[in-house]
Design an enzyme around this catalytic site. Structure first.
Site, PDB file in Angstrom:
ATOM      1  CD  GLU A   2      -2.863  -1.158   2.373  1.00 57.96           C
ATOM      2  OE1 GLU A   2      -3.807  -0.349   2.412  1.00 57.96           O
ATOM      3  OE2 GLU A   2      -2.624  -1.956   3.296  1.00 57.96           O
ATOM      4  CB  SER A  32      -5.564  -0.845  -0.462  1.00 60.17           C
ATOM      5  OG  SER A  32      -5.343   0.258   0.382  1.00 60.17           O
ATOM      6  CB  ALA A  69     -19.327 -16.351   4.554  1.00 63.50           C
ATOM      7  CG  ASP A 100     -14.569  -0.748   6.348  1.00 68.03           C
ATOM      8  OD1 ASP A 100     -14.708   0.458   6.624  1.00 68.03           O
ATOM      9  OD2 ASP A 100     -13.568  -1.198   5.756  1.00 68.03           O
ATOM     10  CB  SER A 123      -9.990   8.110   1.994  1.00 68.44           C
ATOM     11  OG  SER A 123      -8.902   7.546   1.299  1.00 68.44           O
TER      12      SER A 123
END
Length: 377
Positions: free
Chosen positions: A19, A207, A238, A321, A345
């Site tokens: 990254e 990323s 999953a 997230d 971002s």
């Protein structure tokens, strides 16, 4: 910290991880927005080979576009190397080389480590700075390491009762030495129980580099081998149907609980099948802020974001997230202890939508770091 000068901030970026370019782009945004009336900024780059160098602070030279990939090597000041060093009155950055650099430039008050991925976001630079006695912003050693390793991140989330998706961990010893090995067959069987599609990713990556969406068992082996190019430990997750929602978090002021931003929802470029590296940074994906989800779900996201922050003992800042499913369930996916700070971002965009513009956001992150007591976090 002397009263005769401005607060001196070393913005450290680049690094040895995959990254590297994203870190450079994060630094570019921060260097262009930091309040120069209040802060004296020292831009420090870590090259891909691990060398620390003094760099240009020109934000334009650190932009990430489809036609260019920024690097520390391209903006390094010739002949100046940098070494973190401990001292009797606190740590400093020591400059050396034929080029003339004022030694007091290394007397920084705080380091802002804008490093993404391994050898930076994973607790390594945090431990180095603590050993040298240099203050730094963001998460400490343990939280950085746990936040980077998705296996242990999920273990800690589960221990705190946070809702997470199902997953399988694939280590070296689990993968075996050949496609027909019993170890590899066991991996295939465990992944099959998750159902397809699945997402295969380096356990300590970011990323979406090295990450693949796998539609069926015939694609699994190649996807795991691709992830293993970046990490010997691989995570297979999953598929969770639903919208991808993010929430930014800041450490509370003066010991107060962490604060969560307005959540945002990722709207992936129609040309992309999922939110991969190109979709994140180079294509027309965007964030819809606030996320178009019910108010009760948004409140749940913000509560869980702060809970995830506390679950790993995070400090400073983070981005959490989520998936928001059609049935109204909120599932925690992961936490990023040094989220991307590029123009696209979510972290800076969500705080801007929450009434905290970028210069004020950077100021708060630095001020929080300076308020911490010396010693181990």
């Amino acid at each position: 910290m002397g009263s005769a000068r401005k607060v001196r901030v070393a913005v450290v970026f680049g690094g040895r991880s995959a990254e590297h370019a994203v870190s450079c782009a994060s630094a570019g945004l921060v260097l262009g927005a930091i309040d120069s009336d209040r802060y004296d900024v020292v831009p420090i780059g870590i090259a891909r080979d691990g060398r620390w160098v003094l760099t240009s602070g020109d934000p334009a030279r650190l932009a990430l576009t489809s036609g260019s990939s920024p690097s520390v090597e391209a903006v390094a000041t010739p002949g100046v190397s940098v070494t973190p060093a401990a001292g009797p009155s606190g740590g400093a950055l020591v400059f050396s080389g034929p080029a003339s650099v004022p030694p007091e430039l290394g007397e920084v008050d705080v380091v802002l480590p804008l490093l993404h991925g391994t050898f930076g976001e994973d607790g390594t630079i945090q431990g180095l700075l603590e050993m040298a006695g240099i203050r730094y912003a963001g998460a400490g050693v343990l939280a950085s390491a746990a936040g980077m390793d998705k296996e242990y991140m999920k273990i800690l989330f589960a221990a705190r009762g946070l809702p997470i998706g199902r997953y399988v961990v694939v280590r070296d010893r689990d993968w075996g030495v050949s496609p027909s090995s019993p170890e590899r067959k066991k991996v295939f069987d465990e992944v099959a129980e998750l159902g397809f599609p699945v997402f295969v990713k380096p356990a300590r990556g970011g990323s979406s580099i090295g990450t693949s969406r796998v539609s069926g068992p015939d694609e699994l082996e190649a996807a795991i081998e691709e992830a293993r190019r970046y990490d010997r430990k691989v995570l297979v997750e999953a598929f969770v149907a639903g919208a991808e929602v993010e929430c930014a978090v800041l450490e509370g002021i003066d010991g107060a609980p962490p604060e969560a931003s307005v959540p945002g929802q990722i709207v992936v470029d129609p040309q992309s099948t999922w939110y991969d590296f190109e979709a994140k940074y180079l294509e027309d994906s965007r964030m819809e802020i606030p996320a178009p989800i019910p108010a009760s779900a948004a409140a749940r996201v913000r509560t869980l974001a702060c809970a995830a922050f506390d679950a790993i003992g995070c400090e400073g800042l983070a981005r959490v997230d989520f998936f928001y499913t059609p049935s109204g369930e909120v599932v925690v996916n992961e936490i990023n202890t040094m989220p991307g700070m590029t123009p696209s971002s979510g972290f800076p965009l969500m705080w801007a939508a929450s009434g905290v513009p970028l210069p004020q956001l950077i100021d708060r992150i630095i001020t929080t770091a300076l308020a911490k007591a010396d010693g181990v976090r």
